[in-house]
Write a protein that holds these residues in place. Structure first.
Motif, PDB file in Angstrom:
ATOM      1  N   GLN A  69       2.400   3.347   2.457  1.00 40.60           N
ATOM      2  CA  GLN A  69       1.377   3.795   1.519  1.00 40.60           C
ATOM      3  C   GLN A  69       0.005   3.564   2.147  1.00 40.60           C
ATOM      4  OE1 GLN A  69       2.012   1.472  -1.968  1.00 40.60           O
ATOM      5  NE2 GLN A  69       3.880   2.550  -2.546  1.00 40.60           N
ATOM      6  N   LYS A 101      -3.925   3.171   2.328  1.00 39.71           N
ATOM      7  CA  LYS A 101      -4.968   2.692   1.431  1.00 39.71           C
ATOM      8  C   LYS A 101      -6.073   3.733   1.344  1.00 39.71           C
ATOM      9  CE  LYS A 101      -4.402  -2.166   2.694  1.00 39.71           C
ATOM     10  NZ  LYS A 101      -5.079  -3.313   3.322  1.00 39.71           N
ATOM     11  N   GLU A 120       5.395  -0.745   1.589  1.00 36.84           N
ATOM     12  CA  GLU A 120       3.984  -1.088   1.462  1.00 36.84           C
ATOM     13  C   GLU A 120       3.170  -0.530   2.622  1.00 36.84           C
ATOM     14  OE1 GLU A 120       2.191  -5.290   1.766  1.00 36.84           O
ATOM     15  OE2 GLU A 120       2.827  -5.069  -0.332  1.00 36.84           O
ATOM     16  N   ASP A 135      -4.678   2.617  11.006  1.00 33.23           N
ATOM     17  CA  ASP A 135      -4.956   3.458   9.834  1.00 33.23           C
ATOM     18  C   ASP A 135      -6.408   3.311   9.392  1.00 33.23           C
ATOM     19  OD1 ASP A 135      -2.339   4.328   9.811  1.00 33.23           O
ATOM     20  OD2 ASP A 135      -1.701   2.851   8.317  1.00 33.23           O
ATOM     21  N   ALA A 136      -6.874   2.086   9.339  1.00 27.72           N
ATOM     22  CA  ALA A 136      -8.261   1.847   8.936  1.00 27.72           C
ATOM     23  C   ALA A 136      -9.223   2.380   9.977  1.00 27.72           C
ATOM     24  CB  ALA A 136      -8.493   0.359   8.734  1.00 27.72           C
ATOM     25  N   GLU A 175     -13.123  -3.847   2.798  1.00 20.85           N
ATOM     26  CA  GLU A 175     -12.621  -4.828   3.762  1.00 20.85           C
ATOM     27  C   GLU A 175     -13.568  -4.958   4.952  1.00 20.85           C
ATOM     28  OE1 GLU A 175      -8.716  -3.484   4.771  1.00 20.85           O
ATOM     29  OE2 GLU A 175      -7.822  -4.286   2.926  1.00 20.85           O
ATOM     30  N   VAL A 232     -11.130   1.160  -0.036  1.00 19.26           N
ATOM     31  CA  VAL A 232     -10.561  -0.164   0.226  1.00 19.26           C
ATOM     32  C   VAL A 232     -10.897  -0.603   1.649  1.00 19.26           C
ATOM     33  CG1 VAL A 232      -8.396  -1.457   0.441  1.00 19.26           C
ATOM     34  CG2 VAL A 232      -8.716   0.115  -1.458  1.00 19.26           C
ATOM     35  N   TYR A 233     -10.769   0.322   2.589  1.00 16.10           N
ATOM     36  CA  TYR A 233     -11.107  -0.003   3.973  1.00 16.10           C
ATOM     37  C   TYR A 233     -12.593  -0.317   4.123  1.00 16.10           C
ATOM     38  CZ  TYR A 233      -6.505   1.602   5.501  1.00 16.10           C
ATOM     39  OH  TYR A 233      -5.162   1.750   5.696  1.00 16.10           O
TER      40      TYR A 233
END
Length: 126
Positions: free
Chosen positions: A40, A42, A37, A89-90, A50, A46-47
């Motif tokens: 992968q 995003k 998970e 990552d975000a 959020e 999606v970020y």
């Protein structure tokens, strides 16, 4: 040596080892799922969603009545900041736009608690 004494000496360690093995096998499958998970990435949308949700949460926290729990709200917002800041990552995809808002919430709720300033001040400097 009696039969019961022999069973008690042998059975207990065997049972403990077998239970440990079963628990380990169950946890390994969960770890593999979490690693898959995490690997992968995003999508950017999606970020962004959020981030919008977190911005709304920060606005709510900023205007919540304190009921005498300013320190608790400040600590909670600092922990949320650490989670936000640590999600690399975000942050690589959309940046650190909410960092000053976390700082505002934290400082307005508990200005005397200065230990987190060393984490938050460099993060807000741009």
């Amino acid at each position: 040596m009696s039969y019961k004494h022999f069973l008690a000496k042998i059975l207990a360690p065997v049972l403990a080892l077998s239970c440990s093995g079963v628990i380990t096998l169950l946890q390994l499958s969960k770890v593999a799922y979490i690693q898959a998970e995490i690997s992968q990435a995003k999508p950017r949308a999606v970020y962004l969603l959020e981030t919008e949700q977190e911005e709304a949460n920060l606005a709510l926290i900023k205007h919540l009545p304190n009921f005498g729990f300013d320190n608790l709200i400040a600590d909670w917002s600092f922990l949320r900041f650490l989670q936000y800041f640590g999600e690399s990552d975000a942050r690589q995809q959309i940046g650190y736009a909410l960092t000053p808002k976390y700082f505002e919430v934290f400082v307005s709720r508990n200005p005397q608690f200065i230990q987190p300033y060393k984490f938050m001040s460099p993060a807000t400097a741009a």
